[in-house]
Design a protein around this motif. Structure first.
Motif, PDB file in Angstrom:
ATOM      1  N   GLU A  35       0.842  -1.195   0.000  1.00  0.00           N
ATOM      2  CA  GLU A  35       0.000   0.000   0.000  1.00  0.00           C
ATOM      3  C   GLU A  35       0.879   1.249   0.000  1.00  0.00           C
ATOM      4  O   GLU A  35       1.889   1.307   0.705  1.00  0.00           O
ATOM      5  CB  GLU A  35      -0.881   0.023   1.255  1.00  0.00           C
ATOM      6  CG  GLU A  35      -1.805  -1.181   1.418  1.00  0.00           C
ATOM      7  CD  GLU A  35      -3.123  -1.007   0.689  1.00  0.00           C
ATOM      8  OE1 GLU A  35      -3.365   0.082   0.110  1.00  0.00           O
ATOM      9  OE2 GLU A  35      -3.915  -1.970   0.682  1.00  0.00           O
ATOM     10  N   GLU A  70     -19.772  -4.578  -1.277  1.00  0.00           N
ATOM     11  CA  GLU A  70     -18.844  -4.448  -0.166  1.00  0.00           C
ATOM     12  C   GLU A  70     -19.661  -4.406   1.116  1.00  0.00           C
ATOM     13  O   GLU A  70     -20.793  -3.925   1.110  1.00  0.00           O
ATOM     14  CB  GLU A  70     -18.042  -3.148  -0.282  1.00  0.00           C
ATOM     15  CG  GLU A  70     -16.959  -3.213  -1.321  1.00  0.00           C
ATOM     16  CD  GLU A  70     -16.132  -1.931  -1.439  1.00  0.00           C
ATOM     17  OE1 GLU A  70     -15.119  -1.972  -2.120  1.00  0.00           O
ATOM     18  OE2 GLU A  70     -16.532  -0.889  -0.859  1.00  0.00           O
ATOM     19  N   MET A  91      -6.431 -12.214   5.740  1.00  0.00           N
ATOM     20  CA  MET A  91      -7.677 -12.158   4.976  1.00  0.00           C
ATOM     21  C   MET A  91      -8.279 -13.545   4.821  1.00  0.00           C
ATOM     22  O   MET A  91      -7.565 -14.524   4.642  1.00  0.00           O
ATOM     23  CB  MET A  91      -7.388 -11.605   3.570  1.00  0.00           C
ATOM     24  CG  MET A  91      -8.627 -11.155   2.820  1.00  0.00           C
ATOM     25  SD  MET A  91      -8.468 -11.373   1.041  1.00  0.00           S
ATOM     26  CE  MET A  91      -7.591  -9.916   0.574  1.00  0.00           C
ATOM     27  N   GLU A 148     -14.549  -0.682   5.112  1.00  0.00           N
ATOM     28  CA  GLU A 148     -14.844  -1.881   4.321  1.00  0.00           C
ATOM     29  C   GLU A 148     -14.276  -3.108   5.032  1.00  0.00           C
ATOM     30  O   GLU A 148     -13.066  -3.233   5.183  1.00  0.00           O
ATOM     31  CB  GLU A 148     -14.227  -1.750   2.925  1.00  0.00           C
ATOM     32  CG  GLU A 148     -14.533  -2.956   2.058  1.00  0.00           C
ATOM     33  CD  GLU A 148     -13.630  -3.082   0.839  1.00  0.00           C
ATOM     34  OE1 GLU A 148     -13.165  -2.053   0.318  1.00  0.00           O
ATOM     35  OE2 GLU A 148     -13.401  -4.227   0.416  1.00  0.00           O
ATOM     36  N   ARG A 200      -8.215  -6.396   9.720  1.00  0.00           N
ATOM     37  CA  ARG A 200      -8.873  -5.077   9.748  1.00  0.00           C
ATOM     38  C   ARG A 200     -10.086  -5.083  10.687  1.00  0.00           C
ATOM     39  O   ARG A 200     -10.422  -4.063  11.292  1.00  0.00           O
ATOM     40  CB  ARG A 200      -9.322  -4.686   8.342  1.00  0.00           C
ATOM     41  CG  ARG A 200     -10.017  -3.340   8.307  1.00  0.00           C
ATOM     42  CD  ARG A 200     -10.476  -2.939   6.927  1.00  0.00           C
ATOM     43  NE  ARG A 200      -9.364  -2.512   6.080  1.00  0.00           N
ATOM     44  CZ  ARG A 200      -9.525  -2.086   4.825  1.00  0.00           C
ATOM     45  NH1 ARG A 200     -10.723  -2.048   4.282  1.00  0.00           N
ATOM     46  NH2 ARG A 200      -8.475  -1.705   4.105  1.00  0.00           N
TER      47      ARG A 200
END
Ligand code: ATP
Ligand code: MG
Length: 447
Positions: free
Chosen positions: A142, A209, A157, A283, A323
């Motif tokens: 990123e 999403e 993830m 998200e 996240r």
């Protein structure tokens, strides 16, 4: 766990680099330590919550009939050249070479790998439908890693991939994932609203999403306030039923809810003005249907009922596991610290001994600890020789939803105090009743 034997490196000072509350509290509560920009060590309590989140995901995936497996984090560039994404993926892909000079990469997502496993082992339509998934570390370089685990470079993830014979079947897989994700987030104490989104480099037309509303969210979102009244709750659903999954999809996606990428002002204006909301969201997941994009590129076909090779219809589905810790804290905290929802709390309750070394208090704490543990619960017993104020501050910071406070004075009257972290409400009761109360909250039966 006894706090004196645990590893909980709580920080007194507020770390200056943390701009948002979840990042501040995760550092202060000793959950993570930054090792490089966007790369973290997961300290015991952070790791514990990560595992709880992971457990919920595995349980809900199993209910939906999806099958867990594990892919390597390092992949060869060859597969990505085959799919045509190697050059296109850009600077976010971390590329490297092995000692033989072969191009390798750290997986930013895994459509290619799953499609490759599929094409190597599945050849008949009779083996469909099939949905495989993993929970694995990803790396995306990123440009601006920030907000702690919210936008990391290395992040955890859940990614799943469905393989179906027809578009119709693949759309059922899409709907099934939507239902399953709604349940998953609710069990974590979150409302994650499915919003029509843009597909980005994954490709495809159908995509939603899941967004958790929070002021610190990076996405601007537009929605009809009625969507926030919807909850999935504990309703039973047959994941094989096309009608049932379709009905849930319609219920949760028929009202206006879009991210800025797909926002349509004219359509939004058709929502009655008093229900129109513009806000920010985090998200926490995304689902895609992308047809035969990868199966065409990589030659993932099965022999159809007519005997002819047929490319499979696919979709992919992701949840931002690491996240989610940040998202949950953004959605659930106060000025003293985190407030964990019961579904993901690292310990079920805290036990605070107001006077360590007092015979009656020590004995009562040990008995509470033993009884709660025997019920399959995990209490965190603060048995340190510390002032009561310090113990309370730590408990508030780390955010266990329930606290039992034990002191010599209360014990003389046969009571301990049970405190709800969320409301701050205190109730005195005999220790046995405190055990029964905590047991009931977590669905255990006290003997
Ligand atoms: P974003 O738009 O936030 O960059 P994305 O749409 O590129 O995310 P997906 O490919 O949909 O991400 O990945 C699935 C999930 O993984 C996302 O919904 C998000 O929750 C999480 N995720 C993506 N990028 C990161 C990151 N850099 N750090 C932590 N979690 C991430
Ligand atoms: Mg996304």
């Amino acid at each position: 766990m006894r706090l004196s034997r645990y590893f909980l490196p709580v920080l007194k000072e507020t770390p200056s680099e943390a701009q948002i509350v979840s990042h501040r509290y995760m550092l202060r509560a000793g959950m993570i330590k930054q090792q490089a920009a966007g790369i973290y060590s997961w300290l015991p309590m952070g790791f514990k919550v990560l595992r709880k989140i992971e457990d919920i995901i595995h349980e809900e995936q199993a209910k939906a009939g999806h099958i867990a497996m594990q892919m390597p984090t390092l992949q060869t560039a060859d597969l990505w050249r085959e799919s045509g994404r190697y050059d296109g993926y850009g600077e976010e892909m971390l590329r490297m070479q092995d000692r033989h000079g072969r191009d390798m990469l750290f997986s930013p997502t895994a459509e290619e790998l799953f499609t490759d496993v599929f094409r190597s082992h599945v050849s008949s339509y009779k083996d469909l439908p099939l949905t495989l998934y993993q929970i694995q570390w990803k790396f995306r370089d990123e440009i601006r890693p920030r907000f702690g685990v919210m936008r990391g470079r290395e992040f955890y993830m859940k990614d799943g991939y469905n393989f179906d014979l027809s578009k119709e079947d693949a759309l059922h897989a899409y709907n099934r994932h939507l239902v399953s994700y709604l349940r998953t987030y609710e069990r974590m104490g979150l409302q994650a609203i499915p919003m029509r989104a843009d597909s980005g480099p994954i490709g495809g037309d159908d995509t939603h999403e899941f967004l958790v509303l929070a002021e610190t969210g990076e996405s601007e979102v537009f929605y009809d306030s009625e969507v926030t009244d919807l909850t999935f709750g504990d309703r039973e659903i047959d994941f094989d039923s096309v009608e049932q999954c379709q009905a849930v999809l319609e219920e949760f996606t028929s009202r206006y809810a879009r991210t800025d990428e797909t926002h349509d002002e004219a359509l939004f204006n058709q929502v009655p003005q008093e229900r129109r909301r513009v806000a920010r969201g985090i998200e926490v997941g995304q689902i895609f249907y992308f047809g035969t994009k990868y199966s065409d590129a990589l030659g993932a076909t099965v022999q159809g009922p007519d005997g002819k090779p047929t490319p499979v219809h696919m979709g992919s589905h992701g949840i931002g596991v690491s996240r989610l810790l940040g998202a949950i804290i953004e959605a659930s905290h106060d000025d003293k610290g985190i407030i964990w929802p019961e579904g993901v709390t690292p310990f079920h309750c805290g036990i605070v001994n107001l006077k360590q070394g007092d015979e009656a208090a020590d004995e009562a704490c040990n008995a509470l600890y033993a009884s709660l543990s025997a019920l399959g619960l995990e209490p965190l017993y603060d048995d340190r020789n510390e002032r009561a104020g310090g113990k309370f501050a730590t408990m508030d910071l780390i955010g266990l939803p329930w606290r039992i406070t034990v002191g010599p004075r209360g014990l003389k009257n046969g009571v301990v105090e049970v405190t709800c972290r969320r409301t701050g409400e205190n109730t005195e009761m005999p220790p046995e009743q405190a055990i029964a109360k905590i047991a009931e909250i977590y669905g255990k039966v006290a003997g």
